[in-house]
Design a protein around this motif. Structure first.
Motif, PDB file in Angstrom:
ATOM      1  N   PRO A  16       0.792  -1.221   0.000  1.00  0.00           N
ATOM      2  CA  PRO A  16       0.000   0.000   0.000  1.00  0.00           C
ATOM      3  C   PRO A  16       0.821   1.266   0.000  1.00  0.00           C
ATOM      4  O   PRO A  16       0.430   2.274  -0.577  1.00  0.00           O
ATOM      5  CB  PRO A  16      -0.829  -0.150   1.287  1.00  0.00           C
ATOM      6  CG  PRO A  16      -0.916  -1.620   1.492  1.00  0.00           C
ATOM      7  CD  PRO A  16       0.384  -2.173   0.998  1.00  0.00           C
ATOM      8  N   HIS A 428      -3.635  -7.306  -1.854  1.00  0.00           N
ATOM      9  CA  HIS A 428      -3.563  -5.897  -2.229  1.00  0.00           C
ATOM     10  C   HIS A 428      -3.728  -5.707  -3.737  1.00  0.00           C
ATOM     11  O   HIS A 428      -4.478  -4.836  -4.190  1.00  0.00           O
ATOM     12  CB  HIS A 428      -2.218  -5.324  -1.776  1.00  0.00           C
ATOM     13  CG  HIS A 428      -1.920  -3.964  -2.329  1.00  0.00           C
ATOM     14  ND1 HIS A 428      -2.499  -2.822  -1.842  1.00  0.00           N
ATOM     15  CD2 HIS A 428      -1.102  -3.567  -3.339  1.00  0.00           C
ATOM     16  CE1 HIS A 428      -2.048  -1.778  -2.526  1.00  0.00           C
ATOM     17  NE2 HIS A 428      -1.208  -2.208  -3.431  1.00  0.00           N
ATOM     18  N   HIS A 508      -6.501  -6.902   1.911  1.00  0.00           N
ATOM     19  CA  HIS A 508      -7.495  -5.833   2.034  1.00  0.00           C
ATOM     20  C   HIS A 508      -8.880  -6.462   2.090  1.00  0.00           C
ATOM     21  O   HIS A 508      -9.132  -7.486   1.452  1.00  0.00           O
ATOM     22  CB  HIS A 508      -7.396  -4.872   0.852  1.00  0.00           C
ATOM     23  CG  HIS A 508      -8.314  -3.688   0.948  1.00  0.00           C
ATOM     24  ND1 HIS A 508      -8.170  -2.719   1.906  1.00  0.00           N
ATOM     25  CD2 HIS A 508      -9.401  -3.331   0.216  1.00  0.00           C
ATOM     26  CE1 HIS A 508      -9.121  -1.803   1.754  1.00  0.00           C
ATOM     27  NE2 HIS A 508      -9.882  -2.165   0.734  1.00  0.00           N
TER      28      HIS A 508
END
Length: 680
Positions: A16, A428, A508
């Motif tokens: 991220p 992600h 996520h």
């Protein structure tokens, strides 16, 4: 906050922090800095104004020596507050924070304090929002309706009894009549203010759900009947009603238009599946489940106790003949489709239409590029015209507008919102793919994929940069003779399952995305199914259940990173047979190791004792939840097929074994099936 992982991008993809969308945006002010920004910034008694407090700031280490004086005669300027920075700018002080080496302070120096304050505020809001709605009664119904912003009107029923009343809950576009006598509801119905064929065809189903939420059921009484289920459904109706603008936009009708097009697509999927000779023995309900899990999903409106539209895309026990799209046994993954205010997000406004796809469903003359880039049928999506609102008159105090400006319609500031139920845990990179489809810029979490699937218990030493090992014991029904699978009762056997995450990756939780067209949802389905099935396999193997007797845990300490110890039982796919199983009372546990690799494609390496050696099977969970056996050491290196089974059974191939795992949805039962079929 999770510790940054030590593996490089080549092992886990872009983190991220490496992705532009995930970088934190510096904030110019706090919610409390508007009215007292200057005073708080320049006061020596303001918050966080002491040198000791500044020294404790996480960002204070970026200050060069002597950059800020903290002598007793000069109260220090507190650059650790975003409100202070805003105040100094407002006072005209031209201070270049970056030249002082404190640029990082403006964006995140006091991030921990602000995060704590936000968490506390969210807790208060959640407590207020999720208050006890109380029991079904005259006062309880009225309080709930008023709380949701709806109007209430009481009328006396035609019976003439003072205790027999009718509560009319009214909004802009709809109304609900609740007939209640002595605080017991005996009728409830939903109506819409304007006639609409798209809405009227579903109104009876919605009314039945609302009445069931309010009426007394078996074993219930006036003292125990809660408003919680009714509140959930009324809240969804009230949200669409509040966002509607009459005349011009009916959000209920906009959502119903999506159902019309998705239902046409679903019916087309079922017809195509019926043409497949391999599915000749499937019933209509089975074909619908098959289309739900392998084609373009199944739109459900006002079903399974929920008012509203849901696009179901995955279902537990999907290959069992008794399962249907509305069968509530087992878990169903779906996407709730509602409307939401646009606020500051980039969006395409809501369009009210039932023509999102051509009646022929597929394109008759696709281009060469479409044929090359699309593996399945090329759908002929349409673009309905924009829905515009008539411009409203303005008061003279706001200024005179010419007649041309008043005649120009204005765009709708409402967007379609897709909410994932349940939320889907993905890596992600996959989250970025999903958000790219919907053009949604969402903040990404800094947690690891495995920690989101199996949260580490409080007090357990957990380093996300290190391999993680988690061990559980579960009970598995096992047959000992393959010739008596239908007649012999299974015995109960203990499996000692160990999950090994060698290379943690960022993950996520996908909760919601705004959409502009149903084709965006269809484009997400293969990815969503891939990770829904992965989570189902891992949950069945490593999460505890209570439908079978438990074996005692081994009396051995477990100090693995992020470990937990529990009993896990199998799914309810053996029906009443589970209550008639035999217990062999064997203390021996079959040890199964599952190595999880989530990047770039989710893979599971299953290791278990086999004959006199150890079996090792590498499986890959592909798009749409398909299983592919990448490699194994059970089959001969020169043969693709397994050894011929004894008797009249067909030989087992990798493809057949993959299909068996897709069908049983359980690694433990799959391993026992392999051992039963192939061990001499």
């Amino acid at each position: 906050m999770s510790t940054p992982m030590r593996h490089g991008p080549s092992q886990q993809g872009r983190t991220p922090s490496q992705h532009p969308a995930a970088a934190p945006t510096p904030q110019a002010s706090t919610p409390f800095s508007n009215s007292q920004a200057a005073a708080a910034a320049l006061s020596p008694h303001g918050p966080r104004s002491s040198p000791q407090q500044l020294k404790k700031s996480p960002a204070a280490g970026t200050l060069p020596s002597g950059a800020i004086s903290s002598q007793s005669g000069n109260p220090p300027l507190n650059f650790d507050s975003p409100s202070a920075a805003a105040a100094l700018g407002g006072l005209g002080l031209d201070i270049n924070l970056d030249s002082l080496g404190v640029g990082g302070l403006v964006g995140g120096a006091n991030r921990s304090d602000e995060d704590d304050r936000k968490k506390r505020m969210d807790t208060v809001i959640a407590a207020l929002w999720n208050f006890d709605t109380g029991r079904v009664s005259n006062d309880g119904l009225e309080r709930l309706a008023v709380f949701l912003g709806l109007e209430c009107l009481w009328e006396t029923a035609g019976t003439g009894s003072e205790n027999d009343k009718i509560l009319i809950i009214a909004g802009r576009t709809m109304g609900i009549e609740v007939h209640i006598k002595n605080h017991v509801v005996y009728h409830a119905s939903l109506t819409f203010n304007e006639p609409s064929p798209m809405l009227d065809k579903h109104v009876e189903k919605a009314s039945a759900i609302l009445f069931k939420d309010l009426a007394l059921g078996p074993g219930e009484s006036q003292l125990t009947k809660k408003l919680s289920k009714f509140r959930t459904n009324l809240e969804r109706l009230a949200t669409l009603d509040r966002l509607s603008t009459i005349p011009g936009l009916n959000c209920h009708e906009a959502v119903a238009g999506l159902w019309e097009s998705l239902e046409k697509l679903h019916r087309w999927d079922v017809e195509k599946l019926r043409e497949d000779p391999a599915l000749n023995d499937k019933s209509e309900d089975n074909l619908r489940v098959w289309a739900l899990c392998s084609r373009h999903g199944c739109p459900l409106v006002h079903t399974t106790g929920r008012v509203g539209l849901t696009l179901a895309y995955w279902k537990q026990y999907r290959q069992f003949p008794w399962n249907t799209v509305e069968h509530e046994t087992g878990k169903t993954w779906g996407i709730l489709i509602d409307c939401a205010p646009a606020n500051s997000m980039v969006y395409t406004p809501v369009r009210v239409s039932d023509k999102w796809i051509d009646p022929n469903i597929v394109k008759t003359n696709p281009t060469d590029d479409e044929v090359m880039s699309t593996p399945g049928p090329i759908l002929d999506w349409l673009e309905p015209p924009n829905t515009l609102l008539p411009h409203t008159e303005v008061s003279k105090s706001e200024g005179e507008l010419d007649s041309v400006a008043l005649s120009v319609p204005k765009p709708v500031e409402i967007a379609f919102m897709a909410t994932f139920d349940p939320p889907v845990v993905v890596t992600h990179g996959v989250a970025m793919e999903i958000y790219k489809i919907s053009a949604f810029n969402a903040p990404l979490s800094g947690s690891t994929f495995d920690n989101l699937l199996f949260p580490v218990k409080d007090g357990v030493n957990y380093d996300p940069s290190e391999p993680r090992i988690m061990t559980v014991t579960q009970t598995v029904p096992v047959w000992t003779d393959r010739s008596k699978l239908r007649s012999e009762l299974p015995i109960l056997k203990a499996h000692r399952n160990t999950l090994i995450v060698d290379k943690p990756v960022y993950g996520h939780v996908v909760t919601h995305v705004p959409i502009s067209h149903p084709k965006e949802l269809v484009a997400m389905l293969p990815l969503l199914r891939q990770y829904a099935f992965l989570s189902l396999l891992l949950s069945n193997c490593f999460k505890p259940r209570d439908d079978l007797p438990r074996f005692p845990e081994p009396n051995t300490p477990n100090t693995s990173n992020g470990s937990s110890s529990s009993i896990h039982t199998t799914n309810r796919d053996l029906g009443d047979l589970m209550s008639r199983t035999k217990d062999d009372n064997s203390p021996e546990s079959l040890k199964i190791d599952v190595v999880l690799s989530a990047h770039p494609i989710p893979r599971l390496q299953v290791v278990f004792p086999f004959k006199e050696a150890t079996a090792m099977i590498n499986i890959e969970i592909q798009l749409n939840g398909k299983i592919h056996i990448v490699s194994d050491n059970i089959f001969s290196a020169l043969e693709i097929e397994a050894p011929q089974s004894k008797g009249k059974h067909a030989p087992l191939t990798r493809k057949i074994l993959a299909e068996k795992l897709e069908a049983c949805e359980d690694i433990d039962k799959w391993v026992e099936f392999i051992k039963l079929q192939l061990e001499a």
